[in-house]
Design a protein around this motif. Structure first.
Motif, PDB file in Angstrom:
ATOM      1  N   ARG A 207       0.827  -1.211   0.000  1.00 53.93           N
ATOM      2  CA  ARG A 207       0.000   0.000   0.000  1.00 53.93           C
ATOM      3  C   ARG A 207       0.860   1.260   0.000  1.00 53.93           C
ATOM      4  O   ARG A 207       0.343   2.359  -0.168  1.00 53.93           O
ATOM      5  CB  ARG A 207      -0.937  -0.001   1.207  1.00 53.93           C
ATOM      6  CG  ARG A 207      -1.886  -1.201   1.248  1.00 53.93           C
ATOM      7  CD  ARG A 207      -2.889  -1.066   2.385  1.00 53.93           C
ATOM      8  NE  ARG A 207      -3.746  -2.228   2.472  1.00 53.93           N
ATOM      9  CZ  ARG A 207      -3.537  -3.246   3.298  1.00 53.93           C
ATOM     10  NH1 ARG A 207      -2.485  -3.224   4.108  1.00 53.93           N
ATOM     11  NH2 ARG A 207      -4.369  -4.273   3.322  1.00 53.93           N
ATOM     12  N   GLN A 208       2.160   1.079   0.201  1.00 52.69           N
ATOM     13  CA  GLN A 208       3.064   2.223   0.197  1.00 52.69           C
ATOM     14  C   GLN A 208       3.401   2.627  -1.233  1.00 52.69           C
ATOM     15  O   GLN A 208       3.400   1.806  -2.145  1.00 52.69           O
ATOM     16  CB  GLN A 208       4.343   1.879   0.960  1.00 52.69           C
ATOM     17  CG  GLN A 208       4.123   1.584   2.431  1.00 52.69           C
ATOM     18  CD  GLN A 208       5.386   1.095   3.122  1.00 52.69           C
ATOM     19  OE1 GLN A 208       6.452   1.000   2.497  1.00 52.69           O
ATOM     20  NE2 GLN A 208       5.281   0.775   4.393  1.00 52.69           N
ATOM     21  N   LYS A 209       3.678   3.910  -1.409  1.00 50.90           N
ATOM     22  CA  LYS A 209       4.021   4.410  -2.736  1.00 50.90           C
ATOM     23  C   LYS A 209       5.470   4.082  -3.078  1.00 50.90           C
ATOM     24  O   LYS A 209       6.339   4.120  -2.218  1.00 50.90           O
ATOM     25  CB  LYS A 209       3.786   5.918  -2.805  1.00 50.90           C
ATOM     26  CG  LYS A 209       2.316   6.326  -2.745  1.00 50.90           C
ATOM     27  CD  LYS A 209       2.170   7.827  -2.847  1.00 50.90           C
ATOM     28  CE  LYS A 209       0.721   8.263  -2.806  1.00 50.90           C
ATOM     29  NZ  LYS A 209      -0.007   7.829  -4.036  1.00 50.90           N
ATOM     30  N   GLY A 210       5.702   3.763  -4.329  1.00 55.57           N
ATOM     31  CA  GLY A 210       7.041   3.447  -4.802  1.00 55.57           C
ATOM     32  C   GLY A 210       6.977   3.169  -6.288  1.00 55.57           C
ATOM     33  O   GLY A 210       5.999   3.517  -6.959  1.00 55.57           O
ATOM     34  N   THR A 211       7.998   2.538  -6.838  1.00 54.02           N
ATOM     35  CA  THR A 211       8.012   2.165  -8.244  1.00 54.02           C
ATOM     36  C   THR A 211       7.458   0.756  -8.388  1.00 54.02           C
ATOM     37  O   THR A 211       7.973  -0.180  -7.781  1.00 54.02           O
ATOM     38  CB  THR A 211       9.443   2.224  -8.807  1.00 54.02           C
ATOM     39  OG1 THR A 211       9.947   3.550  -8.634  1.00 54.02           O
ATOM     40  CG2 THR A 211       9.461   1.876 -10.279  1.00 54.02           C
ATOM     41  N   LYS A 212       6.393   0.614  -9.153  1.00 50.15           N
ATOM     42  CA  LYS A 212       5.696  -0.668  -9.277  1.00 50.15           C
ATOM     43  C   LYS A 212       5.776  -1.159 -10.721  1.00 50.15           C
ATOM     44  O   LYS A 212       5.343  -0.491 -11.653  1.00 50.15           O
ATOM     45  CB  LYS A 212       4.227  -0.515  -8.860  1.00 50.15           C
ATOM     46  CG  LYS A 212       4.029  -0.030  -7.423  1.00 50.15           C
ATOM     47  CD  LYS A 212       4.562  -1.043  -6.419  1.00 50.15           C
ATOM     48  CE  LYS A 212       4.166  -0.692  -4.982  1.00 50.15           C
ATOM     49  NZ  LYS A 212       4.834   0.526  -4.496  1.00 50.15           N
ATOM     50  N   GLY A 213       6.336  -2.349 -10.899  1.00 49.84           N
ATOM     51  CA  GLY A 213       6.485  -2.937 -12.225  1.00 49.84           C
ATOM     52  C   GLY A 213       5.386  -3.942 -12.512  1.00 49.84           C
ATOM     53  O   GLY A 213       4.883  -4.616 -11.620  1.00 49.84           O
ATOM     54  N   SER A 214       5.014  -4.042 -13.790  1.00 48.62           N
ATOM     55  CA  SER A 214       3.972  -4.998 -14.157  1.00 48.62           C
ATOM     56  C   SER A 214       4.070  -5.335 -15.640  1.00 48.62           C
ATOM     57  O   SER A 214       4.687  -4.622 -16.425  1.00 48.62           O
ATOM     58  CB  SER A 214       2.586  -4.436 -13.841  1.00 48.62           C
ATOM     59  OG  SER A 214       2.431  -3.165 -14.440  1.00 48.62           O
ATOM     60  N   ILE A 215       3.432  -6.455 -16.002  1.00 49.66           N
ATOM     61  CA  ILE A 215       3.324  -6.875 -17.388  1.00 49.66           C
ATOM     62  C   ILE A 215       1.846  -7.030 -17.713  1.00 49.66           C
ATOM     63  O   ILE A 215       1.056  -7.453 -16.856  1.00 49.66           O
ATOM     64  CB  ILE A 215       4.078  -8.201 -17.643  1.00 49.66           C
ATOM     65  CG1 ILE A 215       4.001  -8.583 -19.136  1.00 49.66           C
ATOM     66  CG2 ILE A 215       3.535  -9.327 -16.772  1.00 49.66           C
ATOM     67  CD1 ILE A 215       4.855  -9.790 -19.511  1.00 49.66           C
TER      68      ILE A 215
END
Length: 241
Positions: A207-215
């Motif tokens: 739930r914390q903000k940061g850099t989130k990677g996805s495909i």
């Protein structure tokens, strides 16, 4: 399973995710069931046009404005692989290397980290270093690593077969058919263009903000994205846009 789709008020089945399930029709004491398999759920048009190749987008969502790096290519023109540093299943001390080395070894032009090693502060990882927590399929070896983890009641799954990517809300919906690559993780973000609400299942750090990677894929293009200063759920809305 509800993640497969819904029944409309008119009695029609509307697909949402991939997989197989049963639809039961009843009238009085009579009923019958049919098994159906969803191969391609209906998607939605994007609200943000993304060029082919790499780009940096600023995306407005109902959760706010976010910056996102996107790599977008037609599925017909690329091969998607999942690779690891080990040549056999390993309980601990699995070989690791920087992401760029995986790209160099496979002749790839783009990639991202897709799973992670079991953190040592997890009780079941205590005393182990570099051990996989989730199931992953090694495309080069043509085999699953940590295949036992495909029974997780929580993790999602993406499989790669030829030029087709399929996403499963739960790994146990996967029929164990042949694949060219696959990776499981938590949580799934979208199914059929709809945001999947997993906030009740998420850990505090998600739930914390940061850099989130996805495909992801819209059926025609494959997308690798890195949403900046976003929570996991916020990154789902970025992908939806």
């Amino acid at each position: 399973p509800p993640e497969l789709g819904t029944i409309t008020s008119g009695g029609l089945f509307a697909a949402r995710g991939y997989g197989s399930g049963k639809v039961v029709a009843s009238a009085g004491a009579a009923s019958t069931a049919v098994t159906l398999t969803v191969q391609s759920p209906i998607g939605r048009r994007p609200s943000v046009e993304t060029p082919v190749g790499h780009s940096y987008q600023t995306v407005d969502t109902v959760r706010g404005r976010f910056g996102v790096h996107v790599v977008k290519y037609a599925l017909s023109e690329v091969t998607v692989k999942t690779v690891t540093g080990n040549v056999a299943d390993c309980e601990a001390d699995c070989p690791v290397q920087p992401l760029v080395e995986y790209l160099n070894q496979t002749g790839s032009f783009a990639g991202m980290n897709g799973t992670y090693l079991c953190p040592p502060d997890y009780s079941w990882c205590a005393g182990k270093v570099n051990s996989y927590d989730y199931a992953v399929h090694n495309s080069a070896l043509g085999t699953w690593l940590n295949e036992w983890a495909l029974v997780s009641p929580q993790n999602a799954l993406v499989t790669i077969t030829g030029k087709t990517l399929r996403f499963y809300r739960h790994v146990y919906s996967y029929d164990r058919g042949a694949v060219d690559g696959a990776i499981s993780n938590f949580p799934i973000l979208l199914l059929g263009g709809a945001v999947v609400d997993t906030e009740a299942e998420q850990a505090d750090y998600q739930r914390q903000k940061g850099t989130k990677g996805s495909i992801g894929t819209d059926g025609t293009y494959v997308y690798l994205s890195l949403a900046t200063n976003a929570s996991v759920t916020e990154s789902a809305y970025v992908l939806q846009a």
